[in-house]
Design an enzyme around this catalytic site. Structure first.
Site, PDB file in Angstrom:
ATOM      1  N   ASN A   9      34.287  36.678  52.657  1.00  0.00           N
ATOM      2  CA  ASN A   9      34.510  35.919  51.424  1.00  0.00           C
ATOM      3  C   ASN A   9      35.937  36.192  50.976  1.00  0.00           C
ATOM      4  O   ASN A   9      36.234  37.251  50.430  1.00  0.00           O
ATOM      5  CB  ASN A   9      33.508  36.363  50.354  1.00  0.00           C
ATOM      6  CG  ASN A   9      33.751  35.687  49.015  1.00  0.00           C
ATOM      7  OD1 ASN A   9      34.470  34.697  48.919  1.00  0.00           O
ATOM      8  ND2 ASN A   9      33.155  36.225  47.968  1.00  0.00           N
ATOM      9  N   TRP A  10      36.813  35.223  51.224  1.00  0.00           N
ATOM     10  CA  TRP A  10      38.229  35.405  50.909  1.00  0.00           C
ATOM     11  C   TRP A  10      38.512  35.344  49.412  1.00  0.00           C
ATOM     12  O   TRP A  10      39.600  35.692  48.976  1.00  0.00           O
ATOM     13  CB  TRP A  10      39.063  34.345  51.625  1.00  0.00           C
ATOM     14  CG  TRP A  10      39.151  34.508  53.105  1.00  0.00           C
ATOM     15  CD1 TRP A  10      38.423  35.348  53.905  1.00  0.00           C
ATOM     16  CD2 TRP A  10      40.022  33.794  53.994  1.00  0.00           C
ATOM     17  NE1 TRP A  10      38.787  35.206  55.225  1.00  0.00           N
ATOM     18  CE2 TRP A  10      39.768  34.246  55.304  1.00  0.00           C
ATOM     19  CE3 TRP A  10      40.976  32.797  53.805  1.00  0.00           C
ATOM     20  CZ2 TRP A  10      40.454  33.753  56.416  1.00  0.00           C
ATOM     21  CZ3 TRP A  10      41.655  32.294  54.912  1.00  0.00           C
ATOM     22  CH2 TRP A  10      41.402  32.777  56.204  1.00  0.00           C
ATOM     23  N   LYS A  11      37.545  34.839  48.640  1.00  0.00           N
ATOM     24  CA  LYS A  11      37.726  34.682  47.192  1.00  0.00           C
ATOM     25  C   LYS A  11      38.990  33.841  46.930  1.00  0.00           C
ATOM     26  O   LYS A  11      39.266  32.913  47.693  1.00  0.00           O
ATOM     27  CB  LYS A  11      37.750  36.045  46.509  1.00  0.00           C
ATOM     28  CG  LYS A  11      36.504  36.877  46.870  1.00  0.00           C
ATOM     29  CD  LYS A  11      36.364  38.136  46.071  1.00  0.00           C
ATOM     30  CE  LYS A  11      35.097  38.861  46.510  1.00  0.00           C
ATOM     31  NZ  LYS A  11      34.841  40.087  45.713  1.00  0.00           N
ATOM     32  N   HIS A  94      27.499  33.815  43.708  1.00  0.00           N
ATOM     33  CA  HIS A  94      28.186  35.105  43.786  1.00  0.00           C
ATOM     34  C   HIS A  94      28.297  35.716  42.390  1.00  0.00           C
ATOM     35  O   HIS A  94      28.422  35.001  41.396  1.00  0.00           O
ATOM     36  CB  HIS A  94      29.580  34.919  44.395  1.00  0.00           C
ATOM     37  CG  HIS A  94      30.256  36.208  44.743  1.00  0.00           C
ATOM     38  ND1 HIS A  94      30.931  36.957  43.813  1.00  0.00           N
ATOM     39  CD2 HIS A  94      30.358  36.871  45.924  1.00  0.00           C
ATOM     40  CE1 HIS A  94      31.417  38.044  44.395  1.00  0.00           C
ATOM     41  NE2 HIS A  94      31.076  38.021  45.671  1.00  0.00           N
ATOM     42  N   GLU A  96      30.599  37.048  40.834  1.00  0.00           N
ATOM     43  CA  GLU A  96      31.800  36.643  40.086  1.00  0.00           C
ATOM     44  C   GLU A  96      31.621  35.261  39.473  1.00  0.00           C
ATOM     45  O   GLU A  96      32.132  34.994  38.381  1.00  0.00           O
ATOM     46  CB  GLU A  96      33.026  36.696  41.005  1.00  0.00           C
ATOM     47  CG  GLU A  96      33.416  38.123  41.353  1.00  0.00           C
ATOM     48  CD  GLU A  96      34.242  38.267  42.614  1.00  0.00           C
ATOM     49  OE1 GLU A  96      34.505  39.414  42.987  1.00  0.00           O
ATOM     50  OE2 GLU A  96      34.592  37.236  43.235  1.00  0.00           O
ATOM     51  N   GLY A 172      34.279  45.227  44.868  1.00  0.00           N
ATOM     52  CA  GLY A 172      35.674  45.405  44.494  1.00  0.00           C
ATOM     53  C   GLY A 172      35.959  46.707  43.776  1.00  0.00           C
ATOM     54  O   GLY A 172      37.049  46.911  43.253  1.00  0.00           O
ATOM     55  N   SER A 212      31.097  45.971  49.111  1.00  0.00           N
ATOM     56  CA  SER A 212      32.172  46.796  49.676  1.00  0.00           C
ATOM     57  C   SER A 212      31.827  47.353  51.057  1.00  0.00           C
ATOM     58  O   SER A 212      32.119  48.494  51.375  1.00  0.00           O
ATOM     59  CB  SER A 212      32.547  47.932  48.719  1.00  0.00           C
ATOM     60  OG  SER A 212      33.073  47.423  47.508  1.00  0.00           O
ATOM     61  N   GLY A 233      34.205  41.266  51.387  1.00  0.00           N
ATOM     62  CA  GLY A 233      35.263  40.828  50.482  1.00  0.00           C
ATOM     63  C   GLY A 233      36.632  41.256  50.971  1.00  0.00           C
ATOM     64  O   GLY A 233      37.198  40.662  51.877  1.00  0.00           O
TER      65      GLY A 233
END
Length: 251
Positions: A9-11, A94, A96, A172, A212, A233
């Site tokens: 997941n490159w965000k 997600h 976020e 994160g 993570s 991530g």
């Protein structure tokens, strides 16, 4: 045996030029992978990533999908747009998105239904906050989120879906659930799926760990019987780290 799946997941990272550089470096490093390999890239990178990944064994995914087919939904992106750009997978719900953009179990459900209608492989995220874990609410939170996400979804469609267990407190932050914590919670999530859909769907569904996972802890996590891969991530933004995770999952 469930086939492991490692999804990056490159965000909100990587311009088109950076996308090209990363995938060009990554592809030869994972060419012998026996797990499924996915990169979920920003919308502006999807078409390029799909072109670059042809013939590499790497699939491309999006990080969100609209619940509507089209219309006055500024900032959203439709299933048809994602499909035309070359996406095959889509992350839904997600933490976020839940934390910053008001995603709820109801909107996760409507996005999941739309993704399934259009033939995507959805990756549905569930998981608890630190306060919820410390309050002994982990199982209740995960059960509520799974039941909410899959409301009205048939067993056949549920079987096409991946779940990512992502403890919010481990995203994160550098913190990671222990191997046993992750395995235990994923086992519980599988029991919820079993109560909804029966043994065949529960035993066949792939459930990833998404808090993570990195090159240092992947082998311990992947050795656990309930863990079928990772939603990666930060480590997915470095070809060498992501390739190490992919190749560890392929053993």
């Amino acid at each position: 045996m469930r086939k492991p799946i490692i999804a990056g997941n490159w965000k909100m990272n990587k311009t088109a030029a950076e996308c090209r550089a990363l995938l060009t470096e990554l592809a030869p490093k994972v060419k012998n992978a026996t797990c499924d390999v996915v990169v979920c890239v920003p919308f502006t990178d999807i078409a390029l990533a799909a072109e670059l990944c042809k013939g590499t064994g790497i699939a491309v995914g999006a990080q969100n999908i609209a619940w509507a087919e089209s219309g006055a939904f500024t900032g959203e992106i439709s299933a048809a747009m994602l499909k035309e750009a070359g996406a095959q997978y889509v992350i839904i719900g997600h933490s976020e998105r839940r934390q910053y953009f008001g995603e709820t179990d109801a909107t996760v459900n409507s996005r999941l239904v739309r993704a399934l209608e259009h033939g995507f492989t959805p990756i549905v995220c569930v998981g608890e906050t630190l306060d919820e874990r410390e309050g002994g609410k982990t199982e209740n939170v995960c059960k509520t989120q799974v039941e909410g996400a899959f409301k009205g979804v048939s067993a056949d469609d549920a079987a096409k879906t991946v779940i990512a267990y992502e403890p919010v407190w481990a995203i994160g932050t550098g913190k990671t659930a222990t191997d046993d914590q992750a395995d235990e919670t994923i086992g519980y999530i599988r029991s919820v799926v079993r109560s909804l859909y029966g043994d065949a769907v529960a035993d066949g569904m792939r459930i990833q760990y998404g808090g993570s996972m990195n090159a240092k802890n992947v082998e311990g996590l992947m050795a656990k019987p309930q863990i079928d891969g990772g939603l990666i991530g930060g480590a997915s933004l470095k070809a060498e780290d992501f390739a190490y995770i992919v190749n560890s999952a392929s053993k």
